[in-house]
Structures are given as C-alpha cells and as structure tokens.
Design an enzyme around this catalytic site. Structure first.
Site, PDB file in Angstrom:
ATOM      1  N   ASN A  49      -5.243  -2.178  -4.042  1.00 57.95           N
ATOM      2  CA  ASN A  49      -5.985  -3.211  -4.798  1.00 57.95           C
ATOM      3  C   ASN A  49      -6.760  -2.530  -5.916  1.00 57.95           C
ATOM      4  O   ASN A  49      -6.881  -1.299  -5.944  1.00 57.95           O
ATOM      5  CB  ASN A  49      -6.907  -4.006  -3.868  1.00 57.95           C
ATOM      6  CG  ASN A  49      -7.786  -3.103  -3.034  1.00 57.95           C
ATOM      7  OD1 ASN A  49      -8.559  -2.318  -3.561  1.00 57.95           O
ATOM      8  ND2 ASN A  49      -7.639  -3.179  -1.711  1.00 57.95           N
TER       9      ASN A  49
ATOM     10  N   GLY B 222      -1.915  -4.094   5.336  1.00 57.19           N
ATOM     11  CA  GLY B 222      -0.527  -3.816   4.945  1.00 57.19           C
ATOM     12  C   GLY B 222      -0.219  -2.336   4.819  1.00 57.19           C
ATOM     13  O   GLY B 222      -0.715  -1.498   5.584  1.00 57.19           O
ATOM     14  N   VAL B 223       0.584  -2.018   3.817  1.00 61.31           N
ATOM     15  CA  VAL B 223       1.038  -0.634   3.642  1.00 61.31           C
ATOM     16  C   VAL B 223      -0.128   0.285   3.262  1.00 61.31           C
ATOM     17  O   VAL B 223      -0.159   1.469   3.627  1.00 61.31           O
ATOM     18  CB  VAL B 223       2.220  -0.582   2.642  1.00 61.31           C
ATOM     19  CG1 VAL B 223       1.796  -0.875   1.223  1.00 61.31           C
ATOM     20  CG2 VAL B 223       2.951   0.738   2.733  1.00 61.31           C
ATOM     21  N   ASP B 224      -1.105  -0.259   2.561  1.00 64.50           N
ATOM     22  CA  ASP B 224      -2.300   0.501   2.159  1.00 64.50           C
ATOM     23  C   ASP B 224      -3.010   1.041   3.410  1.00 64.50           C
ATOM     24  O   ASP B 224      -3.347   2.237   3.505  1.00 64.50           O
ATOM     25  CB  ASP B 224      -3.217  -0.461   1.379  1.00 64.50           C
ATOM     26  CG  ASP B 224      -4.259   0.238   0.527  1.00 64.50           C
ATOM     27  OD1 ASP B 224      -4.247   1.473   0.466  1.00 64.50           O
ATOM     28  OD2 ASP B 224      -5.080  -0.480  -0.082  1.00 64.50           O
TER      29      ASP B 224
ATOM     30  N   TYR C 136      -0.206 -10.057  -1.251  1.00 63.53           N
ATOM     31  CA  TYR C 136      -0.296 -10.642  -2.595  1.00 63.53           C
ATOM     32  C   TYR C 136       0.714 -11.760  -2.848  1.00 63.53           C
ATOM     33  O   TYR C 136       0.690 -12.389  -3.913  1.00 63.53           O
ATOM     34  CB  TYR C 136      -0.214  -9.552  -3.669  1.00 63.53           C
ATOM     35  CG  TYR C 136      -1.525  -8.797  -3.871  1.00 63.53           C
ATOM     36  CD1 TYR C 136      -2.666  -9.122  -3.150  1.00 63.53           C
ATOM     37  CD2 TYR C 136      -1.626  -7.762  -4.794  1.00 63.53           C
ATOM     38  CE1 TYR C 136      -3.863  -8.440  -3.330  1.00 63.53           C
ATOM     39  CE2 TYR C 136      -2.825  -7.077  -4.985  1.00 63.53           C
ATOM     40  CZ  TYR C 136      -3.937  -7.413  -4.248  1.00 63.53           C
ATOM     41  OH  TYR C 136      -5.121  -6.743  -4.440  1.00 63.53           O
TER      42      TYR C 136
ATOM     43  N   ILE D 109       7.023   3.697   5.236  1.00 60.68           N
ATOM     44  CA  ILE D 109       6.928   4.622   4.092  1.00 60.68           C
ATOM     45  C   ILE D 109       6.077   5.856   4.407  1.00 60.68           C
ATOM     46  O   ILE D 109       6.254   6.905   3.791  1.00 60.68           O
ATOM     47  CB  ILE D 109       6.432   3.884   2.833  1.00 60.68           C
ATOM     48  CG1 ILE D 109       6.802   4.683   1.584  1.00 60.68           C
ATOM     49  CG2 ILE D 109       4.942   3.596   2.913  1.00 60.68           C
ATOM     50  CD1 ILE D 109       6.702   3.895   0.302  1.00 60.68           C
TER      51      ILE D 109
ATOM     52  N   SER E 186       3.344  -5.925  -3.915  1.00 62.79           N
ATOM     53  CA  SER E 186       2.917  -7.328  -4.097  1.00 62.79           C
ATOM     54  C   SER E 186       3.607  -8.343  -3.185  1.00 62.79           C
ATOM     55  O   SER E 186       3.252  -9.522  -3.216  1.00 62.79           O
ATOM     56  CB  SER E 186       3.069  -7.810  -5.559  1.00 62.79           C
ATOM     57  OG  SER E 186       2.119  -7.205  -6.401  1.00 62.79           O
ATOM     58  N   THR E 187       4.594  -7.917  -2.380  1.00 64.34           N
ATOM     59  CA  THR E 187       5.359  -8.912  -1.606  1.00 64.34           C
ATOM     60  C   THR E 187       4.750  -9.238  -0.242  1.00 64.34           C
ATOM     61  O   THR E 187       5.315 -10.025   0.516  1.00 64.34           O
ATOM     62  CB  THR E 187       6.816  -8.455  -1.362  1.00 64.34           C
ATOM     63  OG1 THR E 187       6.792  -7.282  -0.531  1.00 64.34           O
ATOM     64  CG2 THR E 187       7.537  -8.159  -2.653  1.00 64.34           C
ATOM     65  N   GLY E 188       3.615  -8.632   0.099  1.00 62.94           N
ATOM     66  CA  GLY E 188       2.964  -8.918   1.382  1.00 62.94           C
ATOM     67  C   GLY E 188       1.756  -9.805   1.148  1.00 62.94           C
ATOM     68  O   GLY E 188       1.885 -10.988   0.805  1.00 62.94           O
TER      69      GLY E 188
HETATM   70  N1  AR6 Z   1       6.045   0.879   5.037  1.00 60.92           N
HETATM   71  C1  AR6 Z   1       6.750   0.176   4.130  1.00 60.92           C
HETATM   72  N2  AR6 Z   1       6.442  -1.097   3.784  1.00 60.92           N
HETATM   73  C2  AR6 Z   1       5.393  -1.668   4.394  1.00 60.92           C
HETATM   74  C3  AR6 Z   1       4.593  -1.010   5.356  1.00 60.92           C
HETATM   75  C4  AR6 Z   1       4.961   0.341   5.672  1.00 60.92           C
HETATM   76  N3  AR6 Z   1       4.266   1.055   6.563  1.00 60.92           N
HETATM   77  N4  AR6 Z   1       3.609  -1.867   5.766  1.00 60.92           N
HETATM   78  C5  AR6 Z   1       3.784  -3.026   5.082  1.00 60.92           C
HETATM   79  N5  AR6 Z   1       4.863  -2.919   4.275  1.00 60.92           N
HETATM   80  P1  AR6 Z   1       1.226  -5.323   1.301  1.00 60.92           P
HETATM   81  P2  AR6 Z   1       0.611  -6.242  -1.439  1.00 60.92           P
HETATM   82  C6  AR6 Z   1       5.440  -3.893   3.331  1.00 60.92           C
HETATM   83  O1  AR6 Z   1       0.593  -6.529   1.902  1.00 60.92           O
HETATM   84  O2  AR6 Z   1       1.343  -7.496  -1.195  1.00 60.92           O
HETATM   85  C7  AR6 Z   1      -3.712  -4.569   0.915  1.00 60.92           C
HETATM   86  O3  AR6 Z   1      -4.826  -5.108   1.577  1.00 60.92           O
HETATM   87  C8  AR6 Z   1       5.104  -5.354   3.519  1.00 60.92           C
HETATM   88  O4  AR6 Z   1       5.992  -5.935   4.471  1.00 60.92           O
HETATM   89  O5  AR6 Z   1       0.996  -4.014   1.947  1.00 60.92           O
HETATM   90  O6  AR6 Z   1       0.872  -5.468  -2.716  1.00 60.92           O
HETATM   91  C9  AR6 Z   1      -4.129  -3.815  -0.346  1.00 60.92           C
HETATM   92  O7  AR6 Z   1      -5.344  -3.116  -0.161  1.00 60.92           O
HETATM   93  C10 AR6 Z   1       5.367  -5.897   2.119  1.00 60.92           C
HETATM   94  O8  AR6 Z   1       6.743  -6.176   1.936  1.00 60.92           O
HETATM   95  O9  AR6 Z   1       0.809  -5.135  -0.264  1.00 60.92           O
HETATM   96  C11 AR6 Z   1      -4.268  -4.933  -1.342  1.00 60.92           C
HETATM   97  O10 AR6 Z   1      -5.516  -5.584  -1.204  1.00 60.92           O
HETATM   98  C12 AR6 Z   1       5.000  -4.725   1.198  1.00 60.92           C
HETATM   99  O11 AR6 Z   1       4.879  -3.591   2.061  1.00 60.92           O
HETATM  100  C13 AR6 Z   1      -3.162  -5.889  -0.955  1.00 60.92           C
HETATM  101  O12 AR6 Z   1      -2.919  -5.635   0.438  1.00 60.92           O
HETATM  102  C14 AR6 Z   1       3.705  -4.909   0.445  1.00 60.92           C
HETATM  103  O13 AR6 Z   1       2.781  -5.629   1.249  1.00 60.92           O
HETATM  104  C15 AR6 Z   1      -1.891  -5.609  -1.698  1.00 60.92           C
HETATM  105  O14 AR6 Z   1      -0.920  -6.566  -1.344  1.00 60.92           O
END
Ligand code: AR6
Length: 176
Positions: free
Chosen positions: A27, A35-37, A126, A14, A122-124
């Site tokens: 968060n 993750g994406v953050d 969380y 993204i 939320s799918t990573g």
């Molecule tokens: N581009 C697109 N999607 C991505 C990328 C990217 N570069 N990187 C990961 N994903 P997550 P959450 C997908 O864990 O579950 C953080 O520590 C990943 O495969 O990023 O909402 C925050 O600070 C998954 O399908 O977010 C919070 O503490 C999706 O993005 C917590 O994680 C979301 O995964 C939030 O957890």
C-alpha cells in the site's frame, strides 16, 4: 528468446521464490497489511519493516515501486509495488497498474536482477478483476522485457489454479 517466452506463470507462494527479486503488492504507506504483503513481511522478518521505515518514511505513490533488501527471504531484493484499488475501471486503474509493473522492472534492471517474480498485484484486497489485471500485467511485462534484455525471466506466481488458468489464457492471447 522472445519477450513473451521469458514470462512463466506458476501456482505457488511467492515467499518461496528463488528469483533475484520478488515483487510485493504493497500500500502507499508501505506499512504492511494483509495478503501477499503480510506473507512477505512474515517470511522476511522484522528487518524488512525497519528498512522501509528508515528509507521510505514518505511511502510510495500508487503506480510506483520502491526497493528493499530481501532480509530472510531467498530473494536478494523485494520490489514493493503499489497497485491501484479497483474503482470500476474508469479511474485510471489500468494505467496505474501498468505503471507499477513498469516501475518494478526499471528498478530490477538498475539492480542487475536477472530474474524477478510477481504476484497478481491489485487482484486481492484491492479488488481488480483478475482477467483485466492479467491483460495489463502480462501485456506490460511483455513490452517492457522487449526493451530490457538483461532481465532473463519473469515469473508470475499465482495463488490458485483459477488465477493460473486465466493468466495462461491471457498469455496465449498475447502470443497470438
Ligand atoms: N504468494 C503469491 N500470491 C499471493 C500470496 C502469496 N503468498 N498471498 C496472496 N496472494 P493482495 P492487493 C495473491 O490482497 O490486491 C495488503 O493489505 C492474492 O490471491 O495481497 O494488491 C497491502 O498492504 C491476490 O491474487 O494485494 C495493501 O493494503 C494477489 O496476491 C493491499 O493488501 C494480490 O492480493 C494490496 O492489495
């Protein structure tokens, strides 16, 4: 174009999106994380964290969203969405997840963003099961787009083919 036709699902990172806005899966402290953050903070540079600290020292409740500029990203804005942690499905997760997408589109409309990209919030870390999350995400986006004609297109940017396939199937279900 119908609301569903304005949603596109793709595989990608993204941080490379050239939409007006991208959403982050943050968060409630807006403190950065994995993750994406983490990817978004790395690509946007340190100005992103500085802006979050300055403008939102109180963070953001689960189910809501907050806006910053995109700093070094191509996107002009980042909409930081706080999705719920999965707790088994009986703790209001679906409503909170829907609410985070709804809040993001409300903000995008206020910013006059015509295009916005979302990760699967939320799918990573969380732990929200991807098919359930896709039903909530795509269902909410479709009904919100109906009410917000100024938003021309929404891209769901999935991190792998498996997530893409699930989202395409759910989108087909919704299109009937
Ligand atoms: N581009 C697109 N999607 C991505 C990328 C990217 N570069 N990187 C990961 N994903 P997550 P959450 C997908 O864990 O579950 C953080 O520590 C990943 O495969 O990023 O909402 C925050 O600070 C998954 O399908 O977010 C919070 O503490 C999706 O993005 C917590 O994680 C979301 O995964 C939030 O957890």
């Amino acid at each position: 174009m119908s609301a569903i036709e304005r949603i596109t699902c793709v595989v990608g990172d993204i941080t490379h999106e050239r939409t007006d806005a991208i959403a982050n899966a943050a968060n409630s402290e807006l403190a950065g994380g994995g993750g994406v953050d983490e990817a978004i903070h790395r690509a946007a540079g340190p100005g992103l964290m500085e802006e979050l600290r300055r403008r939102y020292p109180e963070g953001c409740p689960t189910g809501e969203a907050r806006v910053t500029s995109g700093h070094e990203l191509s996107a002009r804005f980042v909409v930081h969405c706080v999705g719920p942690r999965w707790r088994g499905g009986e703790a209001g997760e679906a409503e909170l997840l829907a609410s985070s997408y709804r809040s993001a589109l409300e903000l995008a409309e206020d910013l006059e963003a015509r295009t916005i990209a979302f990760p699967a919030i939320s799918t990573g870390i969380y732990g929200y099961p991807v098919r359930e999350a896709a039903r909530v995400a795509l269902g909410t986006l479709a009904s919100e787009l109906e009410a917000r004609p100024s938003i021309e297109s929404v891209r769901m940017v999935l991190f792998d083919e498996e997530h893409l396939n699930v989202h395409v199937e759910v989108l087909e279900e919704l299109a009937g």
